[in-house]
Design a protein around this motif. Structure first.
Motif, PDB file in Angstrom:
ATOM      1  N   HIS A 252     -10.670  -5.579 -15.786  1.00 20.70           N
ATOM      2  CA  HIS A 252     -10.863  -4.313 -16.494  1.00 20.70           C
ATOM      3  C   HIS A 252      -9.666  -3.361 -16.490  1.00 20.70           C
ATOM      4  N   HIS A 253      -8.699  -3.553 -15.603  1.00 27.33           N
ATOM      5  CA  HIS A 253      -7.695  -2.513 -15.444  1.00 27.33           C
ATOM      6  C   HIS A 253      -6.253  -3.017 -15.475  1.00 27.33           C
ATOM      7  N   ARG A 254      -6.037  -4.227 -15.910  1.00 30.30           N
ATOM      8  CA  ARG A 254      -4.680  -4.775 -15.905  1.00 30.30           C
ATOM      9  C   ARG A 254      -3.709  -3.975 -16.759  1.00 30.30           C
ATOM     10  N   ARG A 255      -4.221  -3.314 -17.789  1.00 33.05           N
ATOM     11  CA  ARG A 255      -3.330  -2.542 -18.672  1.00 33.05           C
ATOM     12  C   ARG A 255      -2.642  -1.408 -17.920  1.00 33.05           C
ATOM     13  N   LEU A 256      -3.250  -0.969 -16.811  1.00 30.01           N
ATOM     14  CA  LEU A 256      -2.670   0.140 -16.051  1.00 30.01           C
ATOM     15  C   LEU A 256      -1.443  -0.291 -15.263  1.00 30.01           C
ATOM     16  N   GLY A 257      -1.462  -1.519 -14.767  1.00 35.69           N
ATOM     17  CA  GLY A 257      -0.331  -1.994 -13.982  1.00 35.69           C
ATOM     18  C   GLY A 257      -0.645  -3.287 -13.268  1.00 35.69           C
ATOM     19  N   GLU A 258       0.389  -3.878 -12.676  1.00 33.31           N
ATOM     20  CA  GLU A 258       0.260  -5.148 -11.969  1.00 33.31           C
ATOM     21  C   GLU A 258       0.062  -4.883 -10.478  1.00 33.31           C
ATOM     22  N   ILE A 259      -1.050  -5.388  -9.948  1.00 32.64           N
ATOM     23  CA  ILE A 259      -1.344  -5.199  -8.537  1.00 32.64           C
ATOM     24  C   ILE A 259      -0.774  -6.376  -7.741  1.00 32.64           C
ATOM     25  N   THR A 260      -0.184  -6.093  -6.615  1.00 33.96           N
ATOM     26  CA  THR A 260       0.298  -7.107  -5.685  1.00 33.96           C
ATOM     27  C   THR A 260      -0.276  -6.752  -4.318  1.00 33.96           C
ATOM     28  N   ARG A 261      -1.049  -7.662  -3.753  1.00 31.44           N
ATOM     29  CA  ARG A 261      -1.750  -7.381  -2.500  1.00 31.44           C
ATOM     30  C   ARG A 261      -1.399  -8.413  -1.440  1.00 31.44           C
ATOM     31  N   TYR A 262      -1.094  -7.924  -0.251  1.00 28.85           N
ATOM     32  CA  TYR A 262      -0.879  -8.787   0.905  1.00 28.85           C
ATOM     33  C   TYR A 262      -1.853  -8.322   1.976  1.00 28.85           C
ATOM     34  N   ALA A 263      -3.012  -8.998   2.060  1.00 22.96           N
ATOM     35  CA  ALA A 263      -4.118  -8.557   2.908  1.00 22.96           C
ATOM     36  C   ALA A 263      -4.501  -7.141   2.486  1.00 22.96           C
ATOM     37  N   ASP A 264      -4.425  -6.155   3.398  1.00 24.80           N
ATOM     38  CA  ASP A 264      -4.830  -4.801   3.033  1.00 24.80           C
ATOM     39  C   ASP A 264      -3.656  -3.925   2.606  1.00 24.80           C
ATOM     40  N   ASP A 265      -2.463  -4.504   2.486  1.00 25.00           N
ATOM     41  CA  ASP A 265      -1.303  -3.776   1.961  1.00 25.00           C
ATOM     42  C   ASP A 265      -1.158  -4.082   0.470  1.00 25.00           C
ATOM     43  N   LEU A 266      -0.984  -3.052  -0.348  1.00 29.82           N
ATOM     44  CA  LEU A 266      -0.896  -3.323  -1.783  1.00 29.82           C
ATOM     45  C   LEU A 266      -0.047  -2.276  -2.492  1.00 29.82           C
ATOM     46  N   VAL A 267       0.518  -2.706  -3.611  1.00 23.49           N
ATOM     47  CA  VAL A 267       1.218  -1.807  -4.531  1.00 23.49           C
ATOM     48  C   VAL A 267       0.788  -2.157  -5.949  1.00 23.49           C
ATOM     49  N   ILE A 268       0.923  -1.185  -6.839  1.00 29.24           N
ATOM     50  CA  ILE A 268       0.629  -1.397  -8.262  1.00 29.24           C
ATOM     51  C   ILE A 268       1.838  -0.923  -9.052  1.00 29.24           C
ATOM     52  N   CYS A 269       2.449  -1.814  -9.811  1.00 29.72           N
ATOM     53  CA  CYS A 269       3.634  -1.493 -10.604  1.00 29.72           C
ATOM     54  C   CYS A 269       3.201  -1.180 -12.032  1.00 29.72           C
TER      55      CYS A 269
END
Length: 443
Positions: A252-269
């Motif tokens: 539902h939300h990919r248009r907002l940005g790309e999520i990259t998750r490593y366990a509970d650490d994450l960023v969205i570009c």
């Protein structure tokens, strides 16, 4: 197979069926995304699964749990007998997990982190259950998830971020989930498990580890939320819960940005500031549905095009910098974060402290080298040359002062002469090991 487990199976001429069954479970789950699996619990107490689990637990080592039983104690008494007892207890329903032993360690940024140390017996059963459950859930996990997954690494996550930023997604949501492992709600975890698992005994086994409690050394606690950090199966359970976040984002939300998750650490570009702000609000809403929240003081939106604007993730600092070879062109570079460098220097200070002057210089250099080899292996895959150069100089300075002190001299000059005269005693150097990015501005 490795270690005692492999020796036992090979000695008995028994074909290892664990991998074969894992492959079947993965294929069945992949081919039928809505299938719920039953008859899994009986695999956990199979001797080949328990042997494989024991092999992994013994290889990882670690301290005893609340019962005080160590890996060495079990080996002395007999691994075969130990696993026989576990198998019987699981099969006849008398297995009961012990509380985890709480260990408190200081956080580098201040405060404390609680780790849970399960008993060896519980670690083995958790490892066996993980062998059964992991292939099923792996079939569902998405490409944006990298932490604690077979065949995936922190460097894969870092490369995904680099590629995303270089494609123009320069507004980054740098997110921190508040007290993630302490905040996982049992009902959320159980619901996530039951999406794929209909075997009640299997679900009961997993939930039993959460309900076993925590022994602080003076009292037994039964937290209403959380799964202890330190359990063999905890990282898989974290991914099972956060897969719901990945799935909702992907659908539902990919248009907002790309999520990259490593366990509970994450960023969205994200490509724009507006979408980054929307992504942050959306992320907070999804986490709230899972009973989780963002640590507001550690969560921010960063524009990587600023001269001093960047973010830290998985030990690296990320920032857009200008290329040496193509003037005016910016690219996403990464190098060891200030925190990572501080921790490295603290470790080197510890290894070269005056209290070790009773040891030979060769022994101290060997200890420093072991740390540097591991640190270099991880951080060489970045634009790290400048940091490596500074750390090399710091190591030489520390060793020179250590050698001087060992021989009754003040300052660094005597020790530096010894190092130079003896070709630095085989000291590992960091500069020259960077795999890419060394020619760029951040390198």
């Amino acid at each position: 197979m490795e270690g005692t487990a492999g020796e036992c199976l090979m000695a008995n001429g028994t074909e290892d069926k664990v991998h074969e069954l894992q492959t079947k479970l993965y294929s069945a789950a992949k081919s039928s995304p809505t299938r719920r699996f039953h008859a899994l619990f009986d695999k956990v107490h199979r001797k080949d699964f328990l042997w494989r689990a024991w092999s992994a637990v013994a290889r990882n080592g670690g301290a005893p749990g609340v019962d005080g039983v160590s890996i060495e104690d079990i080996e002395a008494e007999g691994v075969e007998e130990f696993l026989d007892v576990l198998s019987v207890e699981l099969e006849n329903g008398t297995y009961r997990p012990l509380p985890v032993r709480r260990v408190t360690i200081p956080k580098p940024t201040g405060g404390e982190r609680h780790l849970g140390v399960p008993a060896i017996r519980d670690r083995v059963v958790q490892a066996s259950a993980k062998l059964v459950l992991e292939p099923i859930f792996e079939s569902d996990f998405l490409d944006c998830s990298y932490g604690f997954r077979p065949g995936r690494s922190a460097h894969d996550a870092l490369e995904a971020i680099r590629a995303g930023v270089n494609r123009g997604r320069v507004f980054v949501v740098d997110a921190d989930i508040a007290s993630f492992f302490d905040s996982i709600r049992p009902d959320v975890l159980q619901a996530a498990l039951e999406e794929r698992i209909s075997d009640r005994k299997m679900v009961k086994l997993v939930m039993g580890w959460l309900r076993a409690g925590v022994w602080t050394g003076s009292q037994l606690l039964h937290p209403e939320t959380g799964t202890p950090q330190g359990g063999v199966i905890s990282p898989l359970m974290a991914n099972v819960v956060l897969h719901r976040l990945d799935r909702l984002w992907h659908e539902h939300h990919r248009r907002l940005g790309e999520i990259t998750r490593y366990a509970d650490d994450l960023v969205i570009c994200c490509p724009t500031r507006e979408r980054a702000d929307q992504a942050l609000a959306t992320l907070a809403a999804i986490l709230a549905e899972l009973g989780l929240s963002l640590a507001s003081a550690k969560t921010t939106v960063v524009d990587l095009r600023g001269p001093k604007s960047g973010f830290d993730f998985l030990g690296f600092h990320h920032r857009k910098v200008e290329s040496f070879t193509r003037k005016g062109r910016l690219f996403c570079a990464r190098w060891p974060s200030d925190r990572s460098v501080r921790r490295a220097k603290d470790r080197i200070r510890q290894e070269t402290a005056r209290r070790w002057t009773m040891l030979s210089v060769e022994v101290v250099v060997g200890r420093v080298n072991r740390f540097l080899v591991g640190w270099r292996s991880y951080f060489a895959r970045g634009n790290s040359t400048m940091v490596f150069h500074d750390l090399d100089e710091f190591v030489v300075e520390r060793l020179a002062r250590f050698i001087s002190a060992k021989h009754g001299h003040h300052g660094r000059n005597y020790g530096l002469r010894v190092l130079v005269d003896h070709d630095y005693l085989g000291l590992v150097r960091l500069v020259g090991s960077v795999r890419h990015g060394a020619a760029h501005a951040a390198g």
